[in-house]
Design an enzyme around this catalytic site. Structure first.
Site, PDB file in Angstrom:
ATOM      1  N   SER A  49       0.834  -1.200   0.000  1.00 37.69           N
ATOM      2  CA  SER A  49       0.000   0.000   0.000  1.00 37.69           C
ATOM      3  C   SER A  49       0.874   1.257   0.000  1.00 37.69           C
ATOM      4  O   SER A  49       1.674   1.456  -0.904  1.00 37.69           O
ATOM      5  CB  SER A  49      -0.957  -0.043   1.193  1.00 37.69           C
ATOM      6  OG  SER A  49      -1.984   0.908   1.054  1.00 37.69           O
ATOM      7  N   ASP A 192      -6.072  -4.531  -1.824  1.00 39.81           N
ATOM      8  CA  ASP A 192      -4.954  -4.044  -1.011  1.00 39.81           C
ATOM      9  C   ASP A 192      -4.089  -5.191  -0.476  1.00 39.81           C
ATOM     10  O   ASP A 192      -4.598  -6.193   0.026  1.00 39.81           O
ATOM     11  CB  ASP A 192      -5.514  -3.229   0.159  1.00 39.81           C
ATOM     12  CG  ASP A 192      -4.465  -2.397   0.867  1.00 39.81           C
ATOM     13  OD1 ASP A 192      -3.535  -2.972   1.451  1.00 39.81           O
ATOM     14  OD2 ASP A 192      -4.584  -1.158   0.836  1.00 39.81           O
TER      15      ASP A 192
END
Length: 347
Positions: A49, A192
Site C-alpha cells: 500500500s 490491497d
C-alpha cells in the site's frame, strides 16, 4: 533460493515498509533521513500500500538521480498527493479528514465504488503515471522490489517483482475495495496487499543476500487502550486484520531463530546440505525496526485518510527524527548484530 552474503563497500540493508494510508508520510521521512545519512545501500525493498508507493518512489529516484534523486522523488510524490486532494482540511497539519470527504466515505457502506465514482476519477493513478518511469524500472531498478497485493477471489498474496512493475500493480497494492474499484491484472482481480501481507518479509530473506532487515512499522504492536465504541471497535478490527499476517510471519522467524540456536550441526555440514545452508541463512539474519507508535499512536482512526500538505510534512519530520535517533543509536550494529529482539516483541 538465496545466495551467501557478500562484502560490499557500504553496508547493505533490506527494507520492509508497512502500509497505512496517509501515515506513509512518516516512512517518507524515515527514508529521507536514511538517504541523507548516506552510510547504507539498499538491496531489497518490500512494501504494501503506502509502503509500496514509498518503495517504488525510492527505486525510481535512485535510478534517476542517486540518493538526492530518491529524496526528490519521495517529496514530489507526497506533495503531489496532498495538492491533488479534492477535499482538504483547512486546519494546519490537521490529522482528521475534511468534513466533505468524511460524508462521502459514509456512503461507502451503502454504495459500490462504481456508484460512488462512476467516471473512475483517480488522481493517484495520474500522479503515478506522471512521476514513475515503469519501463525503465522494470529493466534497470537499482533495488529488488517486492510489491504486495491480495488476490480478491482467493485471499492469496501476490508479489509483483521488478519485471512485473506497472501502474496497476502499484494501485492494486493500495486498493481498498470499499473505496476503490478492483484492479484487474492479466484478468485477475486484486485488492490491497494489507489483507495478505503488511509487508511481506520472506522475500527479503530468500531473494536477497543482505542479512540486515529494517522494518518500518506504522501499525502499533501494542495498544494502550481497548476500544469501547462501535466505530473504534470496527477500526481496531480492521487494523488487527491488516497486521495479523505480518505478526504471524515475524513469530515464525522468531521461532526459527530460537530452534536454529539449539542446533549442533558441525560447521562442515552447514556448507554442504541445502537444509543446513537454509539454517545458516536464518541464523545470520539481523533484524532492526523503526516504529511509529509514539508519533502515530494517538492520532484519530480516520487520520489515515487525512490529506493535506502540513499534515504530511509533520509526519515526514517525525519520521526523520525517529530515523536519525535510530541511526545515532544503532548504525554501528548494521552488519554485526540485531537490534530487535524478535522473541520478546512477537512471542
Amino acid at each position: 533460493m538465496f545466495r551467501e552474503c557478500q562484502t560490499v563497500s557500504e553496508p547493505r540493508i533490506n527494507l520492509a515498509l508497512q502500509g497505512g494510508g496517509a501515515h506513509g508520510a512518516f516512512t517518507w521521512g524515515v527514508l529521507d533521513a536514511l538517504l541523507e545519512d548516506g552510510r547504507c545501500d539498499f538491496e531489497g525493498v518490500s512494501g504494501t500500500s503506502a509502503g509500496a508507493m514509498n518503495a517504488v518512489c525510492l527505486a525510481h529516484g535512485l535510478l534517476a538521480g542517486g540518493r538526492d534523486g530518491a529524496r526528490q522523488a519521495l517529496s514530489d510524490f507526497w506533495l503531489a498527493i496532498a495538492d491533488s486532494a479534492p477535499f482538504q482540511s483547512k486546519a494546519a497539519a490537521s490529522a482528521s479528514m475534511a468534513p466533505a470527504l468524511k460524508m462521502m466515505l459514509q456512503w461507502a457502506d451503502h454504495l459500490t465504488p462504481e456508484q460512488l465514482n462512476p467516471f473512475d476519477l483517480n488522481p493517484l493513478r495520474d500522479i503515478i503515471e506522471q512521476q514513475i518511469d515503469f519501463a525503465r524500472l522494470r529493466a534497470e531498478s537499482p533495488v529488488k522490489l517486492f510489491i504486495a497485493a491480495t488476490h480478491a477471489n482467493s485471499g492469496k498474496l501476490r508479489l509483483f517483482h521488478n519485471h512485473e512493475l506497472s501502474v496497476d500493480a502499484l494501485l492494486a497494492s493500495a486498493c481498498l475495495p470499499t473505496i476503490h474499484r478492483t484492479i484487474h491484472i492479466d484478468g485477475q482481480p486484486y485488492w490491497d496487499g494489507g489483507y495478505s501481507a503488511n509487508p511481506a518479509v520472506f522475500p527479503l530473506v530468500y531473494q536477497c543476500t543482505s542479512a540486515d532487515i529494517l522494518l518500518v512499522l506504522l501499525t502499533p504492536l501494542r495498544y494502550s487502550e481497548t476500544p469501547d465504541t462501535a466505530t473504534e471497535i470496527r477500526e481496531r478490527l480492521r487494523e488487527l486484520a491488516f497486521n495479523s499476517t505480518f505478526l504471524r510471519e515475524m513469530r515464525m522467524f522468531a521461532h526459527l531463530r530460537e530452534q536454529i540456536g539449539e542446533t549442533t550441526l558441525p560447521a562442515w555440514l552447514l556448507d554442504r546440505l541445502p537444509v543446513a545452508r537454509l539454517e545458516r541463512r536464518f541464523s545470520q539474519l539481523r533484524f532492526h525496526a523503526i516504529c511509529a507508535d509514539s508519533a502515530l499512536g494517538d492520532l484519530p482512526a480516520d487520520s489515515k485518510l487525512a490529506v493535506n500538505r502540513p499534515f504530511f510534512e509533520k509526519l515526514r519530520d517525525q519520521g526523520r527524527e525517529h530515523a536519525q535517533r535510530w541511526l545515532d543509536t544503532h548504525r554501528a550494529a548494521i552488519g554485526r548484530r540485531s537490534t530487535l529482539d524478535l522473541g520478546k516483541l512477537f512471542y
